[in-house]
Write a protein that holds these residues in place. Structure first.
Motif, short mmCIF file in Angstrom:
data_model
loop_
_atom_site.label_atom_id
_atom_site.label_comp_id
_atom_site.label_asym_id
_atom_site.label_seq_id
_atom_site.Cartn_x
_atom_site.Cartn_y
_atom_site.Cartn_z
N HIS A 164 5.02 -0.35 -12.69
CA HIS A 164 3.62 -0.32 -12.23
C HIS A 164 2.94 1.02 -12.55
CE1 HIS A 164 0.32 -1.37 -9.50
NE2 HIS A 164 0.40 -0.15 -9.02
N HIS B 50 -0.47 2.22 -14.73
CA HIS B 50 -1.56 3.13 -14.33
C HIS B 50 -1.74 4.25 -15.35
CE1 HIS B 50 -2.97 1.69 -10.50
NE2 HIS B 50 -1.78 1.71 -9.93
N SER C 98 -1.88 7.11 -6.20
CA SER C 98 -2.10 5.75 -5.70
C SER C 98 -1.71 5.68 -4.23
CB SER C 98 -1.28 4.76 -6.53
OG SER C 98 0.07 4.90 -6.22
N GLY C 99 -1.60 4.45 -3.72
CA GLY C 99 -1.22 4.29 -2.32
C GLY C 99 0.25 4.57 -2.09
N GLY D 96 -2.90 8.53 -1.38
CA GLY D 96 -3.63 7.32 -0.98
C GLY D 96 -3.20 6.86 0.41
N ASP E 52 -5.37 6.32 3.74
CA ASP E 52 -5.33 5.06 4.51
C ASP E 52 -5.01 5.33 5.98
OD1 ASP E 52 -5.92 3.63 2.23
OD2 ASP E 52 -3.83 3.21 1.74
N GLY F 100 -9.25 4.80 1.46
CA GLY F 100 -9.85 5.72 0.48
C GLY F 100 -11.36 5.57 0.39
N GLY G 234 -5.33 4.37 -7.76
CA GLY G 234 -6.47 4.08 -6.89
C GLY G 234 -7.30 5.29 -6.48
N VAL G 235 -6.66 6.41 -6.14
CA VAL G 235 -7.40 7.58 -5.67
C VAL G 235 -8.20 8.20 -6.83
CG1 VAL G 235 -7.22 9.80 -4.45
CG2 VAL G 235 -5.64 7.96 -3.90
N ASN H 83 -11.93 8.09 -6.77
CA ASN H 83 -12.69 8.93 -5.83
C ASN H 83 -13.72 9.81 -6.55
OD1 ASN H 83 -12.93 11.69 -4.23
ND2 ASN H 83 -12.42 10.08 -2.76
N THR I 25 -7.74 1.25 -9.84
CA THR I 25 -6.96 0.53 -8.82
C THR I 25 -6.15 -0.56 -9.53
OG1 THR I 25 -9.01 -0.67 -8.45
CG2 THR I 25 -8.48 1.01 -6.86
N ASP I 26 -5.31 -1.25 -8.75
CA ASP I 26 -4.37 -2.19 -9.37
C ASP I 26 -5.10 -3.28 -10.17
OD1 ASP I 26 -2.42 -0.70 -8.28
OD2 ASP I 26 -1.93 -2.09 -6.67
O1 KG4 Z 1 -3.34 2.16 -7.34
P1 KG4 Z 1 -3.74 1.43 -6.13
O2 KG4 Z 1 -4.85 0.40 -6.24
O3 KG4 Z 1 -2.53 0.69 -5.47
C1 KG4 Z 1 -1.25 1.27 -5.42
O4 KG4 Z 1 -0.54 1.19 -6.45
O5 KG4 Z 1 -0.96 1.83 -4.36
O6 KG4 Z 1 -4.14 2.55 -5.05
C2 KG4 Z 1 -4.53 2.19 -3.77
C3 KG4 Z 1 -4.87 3.46 -3.02
C4 KG4 Z 1 -5.16 3.20 -1.55
O7 KG4 Z 1 -4.43 4.15 -0.78
C5 KG4 Z 1 -6.67 3.45 -1.45
O8 KG4 Z 1 -7.06 3.91 -0.17
C6 KG4 Z 1 -6.88 4.48 -2.53
O9 KG4 Z 1 -6.04 4.08 -3.58
N1 KG4 Z 1 -8.27 4.53 -3.00
C7 KG4 Z 1 -9.06 5.61 -2.87
C8 KG4 Z 1 -10.34 5.24 -3.38
N2 KG4 Z 1 -10.26 3.95 -3.83
C9 KG4 Z 1 -8.98 3.52 -3.59
N3 KG4 Z 1 -8.82 6.83 -2.35
C10 KG4 Z 1 -9.84 7.72 -2.34
N4 KG4 Z 1 -11.08 7.44 -2.79
C11 KG4 Z 1 -11.38 6.23 -3.32
N5 KG4 Z 1 -12.61 5.97 -3.77
#
Ligand code: KG4
Ligand code: ZN
Length: 347
Positions: free
Chosen positions: A111, A115, A136-137, A163, A167, A180, A268-269, A272, A299-300
């Motif tokens: 995964h 990314h 990411s998360g 992330g 959360d 996020g 995901g982060v 931001n 994001t995913d």
């Molecule tokens: O990559 P992802 O979609 O899934 C994983 O592989 O974990 O990342 C998800 C993470 C979550 O913790 C979410 O809160 C964070 O990315 N996230 C953000 C934003 N958009 C998503 N964190 C900060 N700012 C954002 N705009």
């Protein structure tokens, strides 16, 4: 080569078709946010069951949108790990079964490799080598990237991922899930002068991160104040400021240490806005260029899995007819396509 990509590692069902000559032909995502929001986080069993319901219709849809049906598909890529076991199994089972029925090769993708390679879906993509910040998360890491499958992890979180800290902090502020975007939105009305949160592990050498202390600091601040909307916004601002600043300090250090002129930011982060703004300033000062995927590919998504799968299948890598998933799987275990350990999956 044209590849169907499937992503089901957590709470997003993703499917996409990527063509090595024509680029991304179709990409669809079904988000389970509404399903999990009542619980304030992802419920693994519910996630897996929803992937079962949503994945096949999504795959049909991207095949239609890409045109030419499954006859035009040369291979199938699915996320093998890391992630939730039950959720991963849904994508791996369908991906492997389709490849078998269509008599095409299949490949299980890491995964985070997805990314990391996602910025290559954009016009004017980065070339190797580069420094990658993956946020990411589930992960926060810095990798020195020499090529596909050549990843040296030079820094990572010793506890929570950034992330995850977003959360958890959002949850304690009553801002909902995922945290996020909720923190980022709440922070817009925050007073930058009211609180200053620590920048964990920046006062000592090294590239590792720690975010659980920052989350605790936010929790203690919330406990010591009446949580009116103004205070929530001020805490959200201070948390986001400290989290982003910490990432920035480590990126600057890593750029100087590796001498790379390119920085790839994904996960995901990476969506931001404050992080993107400040990284823009950093890249000007350090003379390094920053590459991101568009926010929806941060994001995913299935597109990044289709792309990573295409690069590996083109190099001759493919899985056996069996399959497995790797809920825990460190990026540094990967090897270049077709080379040694980690290259064959599901044997
Ligand atoms: O990559 P992802 O979609 O899934 C994983 O592989 O974990 O990342 C998800 C993470 C979550 O913790 C979410 O809160 C964070 O990315 N996230 C953000 C934003 N958009 C998503 N964190 C900060 N700012 C954002 N705009
Ligand atoms: Zn992810």
């Amino acid at each position: 080569m044209r590849v169907l990509g499937i992503e089901t590692s957590c709470d997003d069902t993703g499917a996409a078709v990527y063509d090595s000559e024509r680029g991304l032909l179709a990409h669809r995502l079904f988000s389970q946010i509404a399903l999990h929001s009542d619980y304030g986080g992802v419920v693994p069993e519910l996630a897996a069951r929803d992937h079962v319901r949503k994945l096949l219709p999504l795959v049909r849809r991207v095949l239609e949108e890409a045109g030419g049906g499954h006859d035009r598909i040369d291979g199938v890529a699915y996320t093998r790990g890391p992630g939730l076991a039950g959720a991963l199994l849904v994508g791996a089972a369908l991906g492997r079964a389709l490849a078998w029925a269509w008599e095409r090769p299949a490949v299980g993708i890491h995964h985070m490799e997805g990314h990391l390679l996602a910025p290559m879906l954009e016009p004017d993509p980065p070339t190797f080598p580069f420094l990658a910040l993956l946020v990411s998360g589930g992960h926060t890491l810095l990798a020195d990237v020499a090529g596909v499958g050549r990843y040296e992890v030079i820094g990572e979180s010793v506890d929570d991922a950034v992330g995850e800290a977003f959360d958890k902090t959002a949850k304690l502020l009553g801002l909902g899930y995922p945290g996020g975007p909720a923190i980022a939105a709440a922070a817009q009305g925050g007073d930058p002068e009211r609180f200053r949160f620590p920048r964990p592990m920046t006062d000592r050498p090294g590239l590792d991160f720690s975010f659980s202390g920052l989350k605790t600091y936010a929790a203690n601040t919330a406990r010591d104040h009446a949580l009116d909307p103004r205070t929530i916004a001020d805490i959200a601002w201070a948390f986001q400021d400290a989290a982003v600043d910490t990432l920035l300090i480590k990126c600057r250090r890593a750029l100087r240490q590796t001498g790379h002129a390119r920085l790839v930011v994904a996960g995901g982060v990476g969506a931001n806005r404050l992080l993107r703004e400040r990284l823009g300033g950093l890249s000007d000062r350090e003379g390094a260029r920053v590459y991101y995927p568009r926010p929806e590919l941060c994001t995913d998504n299935g597109a990044m899995i289709a792309l990573a799968g295409c690069l590996r299948l083109e190099a001759g890598e493919s899985a056996g007819v069996g399959f497995d998933v790797r809920p825990r799987w460190h990026l540094s275990e990967l090897r270049p396509p077709g080379e040694g350990k980690g290259s064959r999956t599901g044997d």
